[in-house]
Write a protein that holds these residues in place. Structure first.
Motif, mmCIF file in Angstrom:
data_model
loop_
_atom_site.group_PDB
_atom_site.id
_atom_site.type_symbol
_atom_site.label_atom_id
_atom_site.label_comp_id
_atom_site.label_asym_id
_atom_site.label_seq_id
_atom_site.Cartn_x
_atom_site.Cartn_y
_atom_site.Cartn_z
ATOM 1 N N GLU A 1 0.829 -1.210 0.000
ATOM 2 C CA GLU A 1 0.000 0.000 0.000
ATOM 3 C C GLU A 1 0.862 1.258 0.000
ATOM 4 O O GLU A 1 0.510 2.264 -0.623
ATOM 5 C CB GLU A 1 -0.938 -0.012 1.204
ATOM 6 C CG GLU A 1 -2.063 -1.042 1.070
ATOM 7 C CD GLU A 1 -2.928 -1.145 2.314
ATOM 8 O OE1 GLU A 1 -2.488 -0.640 3.384
ATOM 9 O OE2 GLU A 1 -4.028 -1.728 2.228
ATOM 10 N N THR A 2 1.996 1.215 0.707
ATOM 11 C CA THR A 2 2.934 2.341 0.682
ATOM 12 C C THR A 2 3.482 2.538 -0.724
ATOM 13 O O THR A 2 3.609 3.675 -1.213
ATOM 14 C CB THR A 2 4.100 2.102 1.665
ATOM 15 O OG1 THR A 2 3.579 1.974 2.988
ATOM 16 C CG2 THR A 2 5.100 3.263 1.625
ATOM 17 N N LEU A 3 3.800 1.439 -1.398
ATOM 18 C CA LEU A 3 4.281 1.517 -2.774
ATOM 19 C C LEU A 3 3.239 2.182 -3.674
ATOM 20 O O LEU A 3 3.566 3.056 -4.487
ATOM 21 C CB LEU A 3 4.595 0.109 -3.292
ATOM 22 C CG LEU A 3 5.015 -0.003 -4.765
ATOM 23 C CD1 LEU A 3 6.335 0.716 -5.005
ATOM 24 C CD2 LEU A 3 5.115 -1.465 -5.192
ATOM 25 N N VAL A 4 1.983 1.801 -3.521
ATOM 26 C CA VAL A 4 0.909 2.371 -4.337
ATOM 27 C C VAL A 4 0.755 3.866 -4.055
ATOM 28 O O VAL A 4 0.602 4.669 -4.985
ATOM 29 C CB VAL A 4 -0.420 1.637 -4.091
ATOM 30 C CG1 VAL A 4 -1.576 2.342 -4.801
ATOM 31 C CG2 VAL A 4 -0.334 0.193 -4.558
ATOM 32 N N GLU A 5 0.793 4.246 -2.783
ATOM 33 C CA GLU A 5 0.639 5.665 -2.429
ATOM 34 C C GLU A 5 1.778 6.512 -2.972
ATOM 35 O O GLU A 5 1.562 7.623 -3.468
ATOM 36 C CB GLU A 5 0.539 5.823 -0.910
ATOM 37 C CG GLU A 5 -0.752 5.301 -0.305
ATOM 38 C CD GLU A 5 -1.987 5.921 -0.966
ATOM 39 O OE1 GLU A 5 -2.033 7.158 -1.089
ATOM 40 O OE2 GLU A 5 -2.890 5.160 -1.348
ATOM 41 N N THR A 6 3.002 6.007 -2.898
ATOM 42 C CA THR A 6 4.138 6.774 -3.449
ATOM 43 C C THR A 6 4.051 6.836 -4.976
ATOM 44 O O THR A 6 4.481 7.815 -5.580
ATOM 45 C CB THR A 6 5.488 6.162 -3.029
ATOM 46 O OG1 THR A 6 5.561 4.794 -3.464
ATOM 47 C CG2 THR A 6 5.653 6.216 -1.513
ATOM 48 N N LYS B 1 1.213 7.007 -6.658
ATOM 49 C CA LYS B 1 0.209 8.043 -6.941
ATOM 50 C C LYS B 1 0.854 9.423 -6.923
ATOM 51 O O LYS B 1 0.577 10.269 -7.772
ATOM 52 C CB LYS B 1 -0.922 7.980 -5.920
ATOM 53 C CG LYS B 1 -1.837 6.777 -6.064
ATOM 54 C CD LYS B 1 -2.903 6.791 -4.974
ATOM 55 C CE LYS B 1 -3.812 5.570 -5.059
ATOM 56 N NZ LYS B 1 -4.810 5.568 -3.953
ATOM 57 N N LYS B 2 1.725 9.644 -5.934
ATOM 58 C CA LYS B 2 2.418 10.932 -5.857
ATOM 59 C C LYS B 2 3.360 11.119 -7.042
ATOM 60 O O LYS B 2 3.419 12.196 -7.640
ATOM 61 C CB LYS B 2 3.187 11.022 -4.529
ATOM 62 C CG LYS B 2 2.272 11.081 -3.308
ATOM 63 C CD LYS B 2 3.029 10.884 -2.009
ATOM 64 C CE LYS B 2 3.883 12.056 -1.643
ATOM 65 N NZ LYS B 2 4.502 11.891 -0.303
ATOM 66 N N LEU B 3 4.079 10.046 -7.388
ATOM 67 C CA LEU B 3 4.992 10.116 -8.533
ATOM 68 C C LEU B 3 4.218 10.438 -9.811
ATOM 69 O O LEU B 3 4.671 11.233 -10.638
ATOM 70 C CB LEU B 3 5.718 8.778 -8.681
ATOM 71 C CG LEU B 3 6.779 8.677 -9.779
ATOM 72 C CD1 LEU B 3 7.952 9.597 -9.475
ATOM 73 C CD2 LEU B 3 7.259 7.234 -9.936
ATOM 74 N N SER B 4 3.038 9.846 -9.958
ATOM 75 C CA SER B 4 2.207 10.072 -11.146
ATOM 76 C C SER B 4 1.734 11.513 -11.254
ATOM 77 O O SER B 4 1.394 11.979 -12.346
ATOM 78 C CB SER B 4 0.984 9.145 -11.125
ATOM 79 O OG SER B 4 1.367 7.802 -11.039
ATOM 80 N N SER B 5 1.683 12.211 -10.117
ATOM 81 C CA SER B 5 1.223 13.598 -10.112
ATOM 82 C C SER B 5 2.321 14.591 -10.475
ATOM 83 O O SER B 5 2.070 15.805 -10.514
ATOM 84 C CB SER B 5 0.634 13.952 -8.739
ATOM 85 O OG SER B 5 1.667 14.035 -7.754
ATOM 86 N N SER B 6 3.534 14.117 -10.725
ATOM 87 C CA SER B 6 4.612 15.015 -11.165
ATOM 88 C C SER B 6 4.143 15.783 -12.397
ATOM 89 O O SER B 6 3.500 15.222 -13.285
ATOM 90 C CB SER B 6 5.874 14.211 -11.515
ATOM 91 O OG SER B 6 6.376 13.520 -10.402
ATOM 92 N N GLN B 7 4.462 17.063 -12.430
ATOM 93 C CA GLN B 7 3.991 17.878 -13.559
ATOM 94 C C GLN B 7 4.522 17.359 -14.892
ATOM 95 O O GLN B 7 3.830 17.421 -15.909
ATOM 96 C CB GLN B 7 4.385 19.335 -13.375
ATOM 97 C CG GLN B 7 3.755 20.245 -14.421
ATOM 98 C CD GLN B 7 4.040 21.710 -14.159
ATOM 99 O OE1 GLN B 7 4.640 22.068 -13.152
ATOM 100 N NE2 GLN B 7 3.614 22.567 -15.062
ATOM 101 N N LYS B 8 5.740 16.853 -14.881
ATOM 102 C CA LYS B 8 6.332 16.310 -16.094
ATOM 103 C C LYS B 8 6.942 14.933 -15.818
ATOM 104 O O LYS B 8 7.676 14.735 -14.850
ATOM 105 C CB LYS B 8 7.437 17.236 -16.631
ATOM 106 C CG LYS B 8 6.921 18.450 -17.380
ATOM 107 C CD LYS B 8 6.375 18.059 -18.741
ATOM 108 C CE LYS B 8 6.022 19.264 -19.583
ATOM 109 N NZ LYS B 8 5.504 18.868 -20.922
#
Length: 374
Positions: free
Chosen positions: A188-193, A195-202
């Motif tokens: 679950e920690t992997l999935v949450e991180t 999600k954050k990585l996917s939100s990078s602007q580029k």
């Protein structure tokens, strides 16, 4: 004679993964059965072990976070070293073949059923035409059993279409995953991180890189690369149904990557894909100093300044009129490799998110490797 249709449906083997402190078990197929894959249509049920355009200069070392200068120049006409994976057919892990065959079976059956729907729809249209003609040409009024039988056929054809469409919806590999609490928390920690990585602007897929003579080019960059915008998301394959969405890595010059709890699917199309055990992945996470001549993403940090044309010692080369300063930003970088030929590299505008994901992946992978050894 009444119309009839019979379709022999093969049962799609499901996949059950159990992650516990005593190890990882994988069962494929129907519980209690003991069958093998083959043209006869019987299926496997066994336990198998789990293995689970920009230019720049790059740094690289995920272990000690060393860094060097990067420069974004105009496109160059030099031969590049392309960054891409080997032939997808050569990458599948040996002990992932059972799951791969189940996915192929699901896809093939779905295609066959779609063809069946088209055939039945054609037959239905013909039956409706016959019904209309029976009244138009009077014979249906004279012999009433003719239109009555056609109507029975029409209803049967409609029912066959409905049933076949329902079967299409069920043509997938059902992936069940049981986690012990500690292992589930790591995932679950992997999935949450992610999600954050996917939100990078580029997010960029680095497709090629090559060496540049810094002195000759009067540049601070020793390596130039080409990269293309891609996206990451939580997204699963249509052939696999699970409560866990895959971590989706778009690939600009090859098969996309779908990360499931114990394996990765490299997916080009429904007949051209590979499965790789999570523990086989060699993930390196680092950062790059990028001399950015374009727009700077909002989630990137300026960490230095350089010049468009520089001397060997980094000072501005005054021989060039209008020499100007360029900001140096810090980007995150992740590379994915395997001994079987996976070779992909990504860059991210948000370094912090990259670092968090790299740490979470390594911790989760460490657990997978330790369980495999039990």
């Amino acid at each position: 004679m009444a119309w009839s249709f019979r379709k022999r449906i093969k049962i799609i083997p499901g996949v059950h993964l159990n992650f516990s402190k005593s190890g990882i078990t994988t069962s494929i197929g129907v519980k209690g059965a003991n069958m093998t894959f083959g043209k006869s249509g019987s299926y496997l049920n066994t336990s198998v072990p789990i293995l689970g355009i920009h230019n720049r200069q790059k740094i690289f070392n995920s272990n000690n976070n060393s860094e060097s200068e990067i420069y974004n120049e105009q496109p160059i006409i030099e031969i590049s070293d392309n960054i891409f994976s080997s032939d997808i057919q050569e990458i599948t892990s040996q002990n992932m073949q059972g799951i791969k065959e189940a996915i192929i079976l699901a896809n093939e059956q779905r295609k066959d059923l779609k063809k069946d729907v088209l055939k039945i729809q054609t037959t239905l249209s013909s039956s409706k035409l016959k019904l209309g003609l029976s009244y138009f040409l009077i014979y249906g009024l004279v012999k009433k059993t003719i239109p009555e039988n056609i109507k029975i056929d029409i209803e049967a054809q409609k029912e066959a279409i409905a049933q076949t469409k329902k079967q299409i919806e069920n043509c997938f590999v059902k992936l069940d995953v049981d986690f012990e609490l500690e292992i589930k928390e790591k995932y679950e920690t992997l999935v949450e991180t992610f999600k954050k990585l996917s939100s990078s602007q580029k997010i960029w897929d680095v497709t090629s890189a090559h060496y540049q003579d810094r002195v000759a080019a009067r540049s601070s960059a020793s390596t130039l690369v080409q990269k293309r915008d891609v996206r990451f998301a939580l997204k699963s394959l249509p052939d696999i149904k699970s409560e866990f969405n895959a971590l989706y890595f778009q690939n600009a010059n090859g098969a996309d990557l779908y990360f499931y709890p114990s394996f990765i699917v490299m997916y080009s199309n429904n007949t051209n894909f590979a499965l790789i055990g999570i523990d086989e992945i060699i993930l390196n996470q680092s950062f790059v100093r990028f001399t950015e001549t374009g727009s700077i993403p909002k989630d990137s940090k300026i960490i230095d300044r350089t010049w468009a044309k520089v001397n060997k010692n980094g000072s501005p080369d005054k021989r060039f009129k209008g020499n100007y300063q360029i900001p140096v930003v810090r980007y995150g970088e992740i590379s994915l490799k395997t001994n079987t030929g996976l070779n992909e590299e990504y860059e991210f505008s948000n370094y912090e998110f990259t670092e968090e994901f790299g740490k979470a992946f390594r911790e989760y992978q460490t657990i997978i490797k330790s369980l495999k050894k039990l």
